[in-house]
Design a protein around this motif. Structure first.
Motif, PDB file in Angstrom:
ATOM      1  N   HIS A   1     131.444  53.649  62.368  1.00 38.25           N
ATOM      2  CA  HIS A   1     130.079  53.761  61.874  1.00 38.25           C
ATOM      3  C   HIS A   1     129.225  52.705  62.573  1.00 38.25           C
ATOM      4  O   HIS A   1     129.747  51.764  63.181  1.00 38.25           O
ATOM      5  CB  HIS A   1     130.018  53.595  60.349  1.00 38.25           C
ATOM      6  N   ARG A   2     127.923  52.856  62.508  1.00 39.53           N
ATOM      7  CA  ARG A   2     127.003  51.946  63.176  1.00 39.53           C
ATOM      8  C   ARG A   2     126.426  50.968  62.152  1.00 39.53           C
ATOM      9  O   ARG A   2     126.184  51.328  61.001  1.00 39.53           O
ATOM     10  CB  ARG A   2     125.895  52.715  63.889  1.00 39.53           C
ATOM     11  N   LEU A   3     126.232  49.735  62.599  1.00 41.44           N
ATOM     12  CA  LEU A   3     125.784  48.664  61.713  1.00 41.44           C
ATOM     13  C   LEU A   3     124.665  47.877  62.384  1.00 41.44           C
ATOM     14  O   LEU A   3     124.823  47.395  63.509  1.00 41.44           O
ATOM     15  CB  LEU A   3     126.969  47.736  61.404  1.00 41.44           C
ATOM     16  N   ARG A   4     123.546  47.762  61.688  1.00 42.23           N
ATOM     17  CA  ARG A   4     122.415  46.997  62.227  1.00 42.23           C
ATOM     18  C   ARG A   4     122.633  45.512  62.004  1.00 42.23           C
ATOM     19  O   ARG A   4     122.952  45.075  60.901  1.00 42.23           O
ATOM     20  CB  ARG A   4     121.102  47.426  61.565  1.00 42.23           C
ATOM     21  N   MET A   5     122.429  44.741  63.069  1.00 38.88           N
ATOM     22  CA  MET A   5     122.542  43.290  62.995  1.00 38.88           C
ATOM     23  C   MET A   5     121.148  42.675  63.051  1.00 38.88           C
ATOM     24  O   MET A   5     120.425  42.835  64.052  1.00 38.88           O
ATOM     25  CB  MET A   5     123.388  42.760  64.170  1.00 38.88           C
ATOM     26  N   ASP A   6     120.748  42.011  61.991  1.00 37.15           N
ATOM     27  CA  ASP A   6     119.481  41.286  61.985  1.00 37.15           C
ATOM     28  C   ASP A   6     119.627  40.057  62.880  1.00 37.15           C
ATOM     29  O   ASP A   6     120.499  39.213  62.645  1.00 37.15           O
ATOM     30  CB  ASP A   6     119.126  40.868  60.557  1.00 37.15           C
ATOM     31  N   PHE A   7     118.790  39.959  63.890  1.00 35.57           N
ATOM     32  CA  PHE A   7     118.993  38.938  64.921  1.00 35.57           C
ATOM     33  C   PHE A   7     118.968  37.520  64.368  1.00 35.57           C
ATOM     34  O   PHE A   7     119.841  36.699  64.684  1.00 35.57           O
ATOM     35  CB  PHE A   7     117.942  39.081  66.036  1.00 35.57           C
ATOM     36  N   GLU A   8     117.977  37.207  63.542  1.00 36.05           N
ATOM     37  CA  GLU A   8     117.835  35.832  63.054  1.00 36.05           C
ATOM     38  C   GLU A   8     119.056  35.378  62.260  1.00 36.05           C
ATOM     39  O   GLU A   8     119.572  34.272  62.455  1.00 36.05           O
ATOM     40  CB  GLU A   8     116.564  35.696  62.216  1.00 36.05           C
ATOM     41  N   SER A   9     119.545  36.226  61.360  1.00 36.53           N
ATOM     42  CA  SER A   9     120.724  35.827  60.579  1.00 36.53           C
ATOM     43  C   SER A   9     121.984  35.870  61.435  1.00 36.53           C
ATOM     44  O   SER A   9     122.918  35.090  61.216  1.00 36.53           O
ATOM     45  CB  SER A   9     120.880  36.730  59.352  1.00 36.53           C
ATOM     46  N   TRP A  10     122.021  36.748  62.431  1.00 38.18           N
ATOM     47  CA  TRP A  10     123.169  36.873  63.331  1.00 38.18           C
ATOM     48  C   TRP A  10     123.406  35.574  64.096  1.00 38.18           C
ATOM     49  O   TRP A  10     124.542  35.087  64.172  1.00 38.18           O
ATOM     50  CB  TRP A  10     122.920  38.044  64.287  1.00 38.18           C
ATOM     51  N   VAL A  11     122.348  34.989  64.629  1.00 35.98           N
ATOM     52  CA  VAL A  11     122.512  33.737  65.394  1.00 35.98           C
ATOM     53  C   VAL A  11     122.558  32.513  64.473  1.00 35.98           C
ATOM     54  O   VAL A  11     123.184  31.507  64.807  1.00 35.98           O
ATOM     55  CB  VAL A  11     121.407  33.561  66.467  1.00 35.98           C
ATOM     56  N   ALA A  12     121.915  32.605  63.302  1.00 32.40           N
ATOM     57  CA  ALA A  12     121.946  31.473  62.367  1.00 32.40           C
ATOM     58  C   ALA A  12     123.342  31.265  61.809  1.00 32.40           C
ATOM     59  O   ALA A  12     123.788  30.125  61.614  1.00 32.40           O
ATOM     60  CB  ALA A  12     120.960  31.708  61.229  1.00 32.40           C
ATOM     61  N   ARG A  13     124.057  32.378  61.578  1.00 27.70           N
ATOM     62  CA  ARG A  13     125.394  32.306  60.970  1.00 27.70           C
ATOM     63  C   ARG A  13     126.367  31.520  61.847  1.00 27.70           C
ATOM     64  O   ARG A  13     127.247  30.825  61.348  1.00 27.70           O
ATOM     65  CB  ARG A  13     125.898  33.731  60.726  1.00 27.70           C
ATOM     66  N   THR A  14     126.229  31.641  63.161  1.00 28.01           N
ATOM     67  CA  THR A  14     127.108  30.917  64.079  1.00 28.01           C
ATOM     68  C   THR A  14     126.473  29.634  64.604  1.00 28.01           C
ATOM     69  O   THR A  14     127.036  28.974  65.480  1.00 28.01           O
ATOM     70  CB  THR A  14     127.481  31.812  65.280  1.00 28.01           C
ATOM     71  N   LYS A  15     125.276  29.311  64.080  1.00 26.39           N
ATOM     72  CA  LYS A  15     124.570  28.104  64.532  1.00 26.39           C
ATOM     73  C   LYS A  15     124.463  28.067  66.061  1.00 26.39           C
ATOM     74  O   LYS A  15     124.713  27.037  66.712  1.00 26.39           O
ATOM     75  CB  LYS A  15     125.251  26.836  63.992  1.00 26.39           C
TER      76      LYS A  15
END
Length: 251
Positions: free
Chosen positions: A193-207
């Protein structure tokens, strides 16, 4: 033993993954839970447990969940959250997927979600999962999968590595199918299935450091139309990935 690279990278990010919406929700988690409900499984393993969301879903339905990860602070966070939720049947173990400290056939089920792309040797990790699974057991592996086309594959891996330097590889569905067969599993079902990644939280999560965030955005803005269309790259950098599930059993 030398501390694994991923463990060093994720030690400071534990609470971010416990709180992550992407990791704590999803149809793949619902499916995983449905596989254990009513089965009265004695002991199950969550390999690369991360923020522990698989563990929390499994615990109410099984005798014991062993949450295994390479990152000590991540395991500490999982233990704290399990206690907060009143889940007294969760055991934490620090180990790599490629060298699991468990007896042969000691688990009724093995689960692994969003972690194989960090393993230094995916085939070795899958072989270990097969080793510790009981002959009558079941296993489910869930991870981001790469497109089968070289151009799209290269762009996905580039964005992933810039965002998270512990990234090794998002494997294609074909690669997954080959690997599970090589280690002695039979593939029972697979789905994507396809999953949308919100960019801001995507990069914030990995600092992710600013300079690498800027590099990802530069890549996205210069991407060929085929890449932009496939990943649905939005003006703010948000995009869509493929997530695949592979349900297997021992041969």
């Amino acid at each position: 033993m030398t501390e694994p690279y991923a463990a060093k990278h994720y030690a400071a990010r534990a609470q971010d993954y416990v709180a992550s919406t992407v990791h704590s929700q999803g149809r793949d988690l619902d499916r995983l839970e449905s596989l254990v409900v009513g089965k009265k499984l004695r002991r199950v393993l969550d390999i690369g447990c991360g923020g522990g969301h698989v563990t929390y879903r499994l615990a109410p339905h099984v005798g014991e969940v062993v949450a295994c990860d390479v990152t000590g602070p991540m395991l500490d966070a999982v233990a704290q959250e399990a206690a907060r939720q009143g889940l007294s049947n969760v055991t934490i173990v620090q180990a790599t997927a490629e060298n699991l400290p468990f007896e042969h056939g000691s688990f009724d089920a093995v689960f692994c979600r969003f972690t194989t792309h960090h393993w230094s040797d995916a085939l070795a990790g899958l072989r270990e999962a097969r080793r510790v699974l009981a002959p009558s057991g079941m296993a489910l592996f869930i991870d981001v999968t790469a497109p089968p086309y070289a151009l799209l594959d290269s762009w996905l891996q580039s964005m992933e590595l810039l965002r998270d330097i512990s990234h090794v590889r998002d494997y294609t569905v074909a690669e997954w199918t080959t690997m599970v067969g090589q280690v002695g599993f039979v593939l029972q079902s697979a789905g994507t299935h396809r999953l949308r990644m919100d960019f801001e939280s995507w990069v914030a999560r990995t600092k992710t450091p600013f300079e690498r965030v800027a590099a990802i955005r530069s890549l996205q803005q210069a991407a060929p139309d085929e890449v932009t269309r496939h990943f649905g790259i939005e003006a703010d950098g948000s995009f869509i990935i493929d997530v695949s599930s592979f349900q297997v059993a021992p041969l």
